[in-house]
Design an enzyme around this catalytic site. Structure first.
Site, short mmCIF file in Angstrom:
data_model
loop_
_atom_site.label_atom_id
_atom_site.label_comp_id
_atom_site.label_asym_id
_atom_site.label_seq_id
_atom_site.Cartn_x
_atom_site.Cartn_y
_atom_site.Cartn_z
N LYS A 1 65.17 13.43 31.24
CA LYS A 1 66.07 12.52 31.94
C LYS A 1 65.37 12.02 33.19
O LYS A 1 65.01 12.81 34.07
CB LYS A 1 67.37 13.25 32.31
CG LYS A 1 68.32 12.37 33.12
CD LYS A 1 69.66 13.04 33.34
CE LYS A 1 70.54 12.19 34.24
NZ LYS A 1 71.85 12.82 34.47
N LYS B 1 66.42 9.91 28.08
CA LYS B 1 67.37 9.05 28.79
C LYS B 1 66.70 8.45 30.02
O LYS B 1 66.07 9.21 30.76
CB LYS B 1 68.56 9.91 29.20
CG LYS B 1 69.58 9.20 30.03
CD LYS B 1 70.61 10.17 30.52
CE LYS B 1 71.54 9.43 31.45
NZ LYS B 1 72.40 10.30 32.18
C1 PBG Z 1 75.42 12.92 35.40
C2 PBG Z 1 75.03 11.82 34.50
C3 PBG Z 1 74.54 10.53 34.81
C4 PBG Z 1 74.50 9.83 33.61
C5 PBG Z 1 74.89 10.71 32.60
N1 PBG Z 1 75.19 11.93 33.17
C6 PBG Z 1 74.25 9.90 36.13
C7 PBG Z 1 73.14 10.36 36.94
O1 PBG Z 1 72.36 11.23 36.59
O2 PBG Z 1 73.07 9.83 38.05
C8 PBG Z 1 74.12 8.39 33.46
C9 PBG Z 1 74.70 7.69 32.28
C10 PBG Z 1 74.64 6.21 32.32
O3 PBG Z 1 74.05 5.57 33.21
O4 PBG Z 1 75.21 5.63 31.40
N2 PBG Z 1 74.44 13.68 35.92
#
Ligand code: PBG
Length: 327
Positions: A196, A249
């Site tokens: 991520k 992601k």
């Molecule tokens: C929570 C989380 C996030 C997303 C999914 N889980 C935001 C982040 O890490 O700031 C992003 C999902 C999206 O942008 O559609 N930690």
């Protein structure tokens, strides 16, 4: 091997029926997971301004939405809770009667066959908006692990089918696996947000989930976008800790990462087509600058072609309709 004029690659492109016969990648409704946001209250369905067609639901309207999602043949939803109150340690994330726990119970009761995946993170629940506990101005990894594990356990006790930790703390998959196994829940899979990235494409999500950090940013725990070897190390760690599925992601700007993870590991691979990717397509389509339906299908097919088995996407419902009407 022969060459032109014996070989003519255009022969198999002449008609739709030929193209269909030799198509290498087919997007299917069964590949999709639909993310949903749930808020306290009743009869709420408020549109998220930067994500046209996406809403924040109260539990009653969420259940109706999930019934429709199941009717469309979409196998699962990914739930994000937005609590009534936030505090320093994100207590709402692991409260037995927290917003996500109540939502999971309601959805599983009405639509038992729909897979309910929960996002396990603290950022929506902390007053500072970070994904863990703050010690000396930084997110403390090991103190956060206990809270994430408790959060995952409470989601599963409420009925979640799969837990998906998105916090990027080191060791969180093992911490969650341990607490689930100790609780007699060794049959519950973990879908780890393994690679991520600290991405600007999460902007619209943070508006939707009210999870923007109040100071600093997430670069101290999410991955640095230029890195790909590090993504393989992240995935390897999660696999060693017991992840059942792994994730890359965002998706579209990281197709190379998806392809490398696919080539290196045999686990089911999910890709998250995030809020900013969705917002870009919607904004351009609304302006008449792109054909929204065709671009959406092209993007999601590319994510699958790169190697994703599961695509988490805000486009899931419309794509289910597109696929159905295309026969
Ligand atoms: C929570 C989380 C996030 C997303 C999914 N889980 C935001 C982040 O890490 O700031 C992003 C999902 C999206 O942008 O559609 N930690």
């Amino acid at each position: 091997m022969s060459e032109f004029p014996i070989q003519r690659l255009r022969r198999l492109r002449r008609t739709e029926v030929l193209r269909h016969l030799v198509r290498e990648t087919r997007l299917s409704v069964s590949d999709l997971v639909y993310p949903l946001f749930v808020v306290p209250g009743r009869r709420i369905k408020e549109e998220i301004s930067s994500m046209p067609g996406q809403f924040r639901f109260s539990i009653d309207t969420l259940v109706k939405e999930c019934e429709e999602v199941a009717r469309l043949g979409i196998p699962g939803v990914l739930l994000f809770g937005i609590p009534e109150a936030k505090d320093e340690v994100g207590s709402g994330a692991y409260a037995r009667n927290g917003i996500t726990q109540r939502a999971v119970r309601a959805v599983k009761k009405s639509v038992p066959d729909l897979l309910v995946i929960t996002d396990v993170c603290l950022c929506e629940y902390t007053s500072h908006g970070h994904c863990g506990v703050i010690v000396n101005g930084e997110v403390d990894n090991d103190k956060t692990l206990d809270l994430l594990a408790k959060t995952a356990l409470s989601h599963v006790q409420a009925g979640a089918d799969i837990v998906a930790p998105s916090d990027m703390m080191d060791g969180r998959v093992a911490a969650i696996r341990d607490i689930l196994d100790e609780g007699g829940l060794s049959n519950i899979p973990i879908m780890a947000y393994s690679a991520k990235y600290a991405s600007a494409f999460y902007g619209p999500f943070r508006e939707a989930a009210e999870s923007t950090p109040q100071f600093g940013d997430r670069q101290g725990y999410q991955m640095d976008p230029p890195n790909i070897r590090e993504a393989l190390r992240e995935v390897e760690q999660d696999v060693l800790e017991g992840a059942d599925m792994v994730m890359v992601k965002p998706a579209l700007p990281y197709l190379d990462v998806i392809a490398r993870v696919r080539a290196t590991f045999d686990l089911p691979l999910a890709a998250y087509n995030v809020s900013g990717e969705y917002a870009m397509v919607k904004a351009a389509a609304r302006n008449g600058w792109l054909d929204g339906e065709r671009v959406t299908m092209e993007v999601l097919t590319a994510i699958k072609r790169a190697g994703a088995d599961i695509i988490i996407t805000y486009h899931a419902k419309e794509v289910a309709e597109f696929i159905r009407s295309a026969g």
